[in-house]
Write a protein that holds these residues in place. Structure first.
Motif, PDB file in Angstrom:
ATOM      1  N   LYS A 205       0.821  -1.220   0.000  1.00 52.20           N
ATOM      2  CA  LYS A 205       0.000   0.000   0.000  1.00 52.20           C
ATOM      3  C   LYS A 205       0.849   1.263   0.000  1.00 52.20           C
ATOM      4  O   LYS A 205       0.326   2.358  -0.098  1.00 52.20           O
ATOM      5  CB  LYS A 205      -0.914   0.014   1.224  1.00 52.20           C
ATOM      6  CG  LYS A 205      -1.965  -1.072   1.198  1.00 52.20           C
ATOM      7  CD  LYS A 205      -2.852  -0.964   2.393  1.00 52.20           C
ATOM      8  CE  LYS A 205      -3.901  -2.057   2.373  1.00 52.20           C
ATOM      9  NZ  LYS A 205      -4.752  -2.006   3.552  1.00 52.20           N
TER      10      LYS A 205
ATOM     11  N   ASP B 187       3.717   6.329   3.560  1.00 48.90           N
ATOM     12  CA  ASP B 187       2.390   5.837   3.911  1.00 48.90           C
ATOM     13  C   ASP B 187       1.558   7.086   4.170  1.00 48.90           C
ATOM     14  O   ASP B 187       1.790   7.787   5.153  1.00 48.90           O
ATOM     15  CB  ASP B 187       2.458   4.951   5.156  1.00 48.90           C
ATOM     16  CG  ASP B 187       1.095   4.423   5.576  1.00 48.90           C
ATOM     17  OD1 ASP B 187       0.217   4.271   4.716  1.00 48.90           O
ATOM     18  OD2 ASP B 187       0.912   4.162   6.785  1.00 48.90           O
ATOM     19  N   LEU B 188       0.630   7.395   3.266  1.00 52.42           N
ATOM     20  CA  LEU B 188      -0.131   8.637   3.345  1.00 52.42           C
ATOM     21  C   LEU B 188      -1.602   8.353   3.559  1.00 52.42           C
ATOM     22  O   LEU B 188      -2.222   7.616   2.797  1.00 52.42           O
ATOM     23  CB  LEU B 188       0.080   9.436   2.051  1.00 52.42           C
ATOM     24  CG  LEU B 188      -0.463  10.862   2.020  1.00 52.42           C
ATOM     25  CD1 LEU B 188       0.254  11.745   3.046  1.00 52.42           C
ATOM     26  CD2 LEU B 188      -0.293  11.453   0.629  1.00 52.42           C
ATOM     27  N   GLU B 189      -2.138   8.933   4.625  1.00 50.42           N
ATOM     28  CA  GLU B 189      -3.569   8.850   4.934  1.00 50.42           C
ATOM     29  C   GLU B 189      -4.062  10.286   4.992  1.00 50.42           C
ATOM     30  O   GLU B 189      -3.782  10.990   5.971  1.00 50.42           O
ATOM     31  CB  GLU B 189      -3.797   8.162   6.288  1.00 50.42           C
ATOM     32  CG  GLU B 189      -3.314   6.736   6.369  1.00 50.42           C
ATOM     33  CD  GLU B 189      -4.253   5.761   5.699  1.00 50.42           C
ATOM     34  OE1 GLU B 189      -5.457   6.041   5.622  1.00 50.42           O
ATOM     35  OE2 GLU B 189      -3.764   4.711   5.236  1.00 50.42           O
ATOM     36  N   GLY B 190      -4.757  10.732   3.953  1.00 52.21           N
ATOM     37  CA  GLY B 190      -5.167  12.139   3.880  1.00 52.21           C
ATOM     38  C   GLY B 190      -3.921  12.993   3.714  1.00 52.21           C
ATOM     39  O   GLY B 190      -3.190  12.850   2.747  1.00 52.21           O
TER      40      GLY B 190
ATOM     41  N   GLY C 125       1.422  11.714   6.750  1.00 54.71           N
ATOM     42  CA  GLY C 125       2.315  10.753   6.117  1.00 54.71           C
ATOM     43  C   GLY C 125       3.408  10.264   7.042  1.00 54.71           C
ATOM     44  O   GLY C 125       3.900  11.009   7.886  1.00 54.71           O
TER      45      GLY C 125
ATOM     46  N   LYS D 242       7.436  11.647  10.425  1.00 58.26           N
ATOM     47  CA  LYS D 242       6.055  11.853  10.009  1.00 58.26           C
ATOM     48  C   LYS D 242       5.935  13.289   9.525  1.00 58.26           C
ATOM     49  O   LYS D 242       6.627  14.179  10.024  1.00 58.26           O
ATOM     50  CB  LYS D 242       5.089  11.594  11.157  1.00 58.26           C
ATOM     51  CG  LYS D 242       5.102  10.135  11.605  1.00 58.26           C
ATOM     52  CD  LYS D 242       4.092   9.880  12.688  1.00 58.26           C
ATOM     53  CE  LYS D 242       4.167   8.455  13.182  1.00 58.26           C
ATOM     54  NZ  LYS D 242       3.380   7.537  12.403  1.00 58.26           N
TER      55      LYS D 242
END
Length: 130
Positions: A6, A17-20, A23, A102
């Motif tokens: 992912k 790893d980006l959620e909205g 990251g 992050k």
């Protein structure tokens, strides 16, 4: 442990790893195997803003020092203090406890320019042929 399928990857072997707009950034398993034993991490400063592709962190191994680049533009909001104290985490858990920092992405759409897992694997195969 993150699902590397992912993640998004840079040609310089960072993963995102980006959620909205939130990251997490680390170094790929392939890269950690290539550089071997990570002995030191110079993390970015929290609050630092940078553009996609700018160097923002340094990782040193027994071989050399390597710049780590921002996969997307944004602001550093946290660094992995555990990995700074124990850099070997990058070698033993590159997609888990070995993350580097992050960020809050200011341009999350930039992630579309990065490779998905399959494209990254294909890129690695093409590089191995050179």
């Amino acid at each position: 442990m993150l699902d590397d399928k992912k993640l998004k990857f840079m040609k310089s072997h960072e993963w995102l790893d980006l959620e909205g707009s939130a990251g997490t950034v680390g170094l790929s398993d392939h890269a950690q195997k290539e550089i071997t034993d990570v002995v030191f991490i110079e993390p970015p400063k929290v609050g630092r803003r940078g553009a996609q592709g700018e160097p923002c962190c340094v990782v040193e191994s027994g071989k050399a020092a390597f710049d780590i680049y921002a996969p997307v533009s944004g602001e550093i909001v946290a660094v992995n203090a555990d990995a700074v104290k124990d850099p070997a985490l990058l070698n033993c858990e590159p997609y888990g406890k070995g993350w580097l920092f992050k960020l809050k992405a200011s341009a999350p759409a930039e992630a579309a320019k990065l490779m998905d897992h399959n494209a990254y694997e294909q890129f690695l195969r093409s590089e191995a042929k050179r």
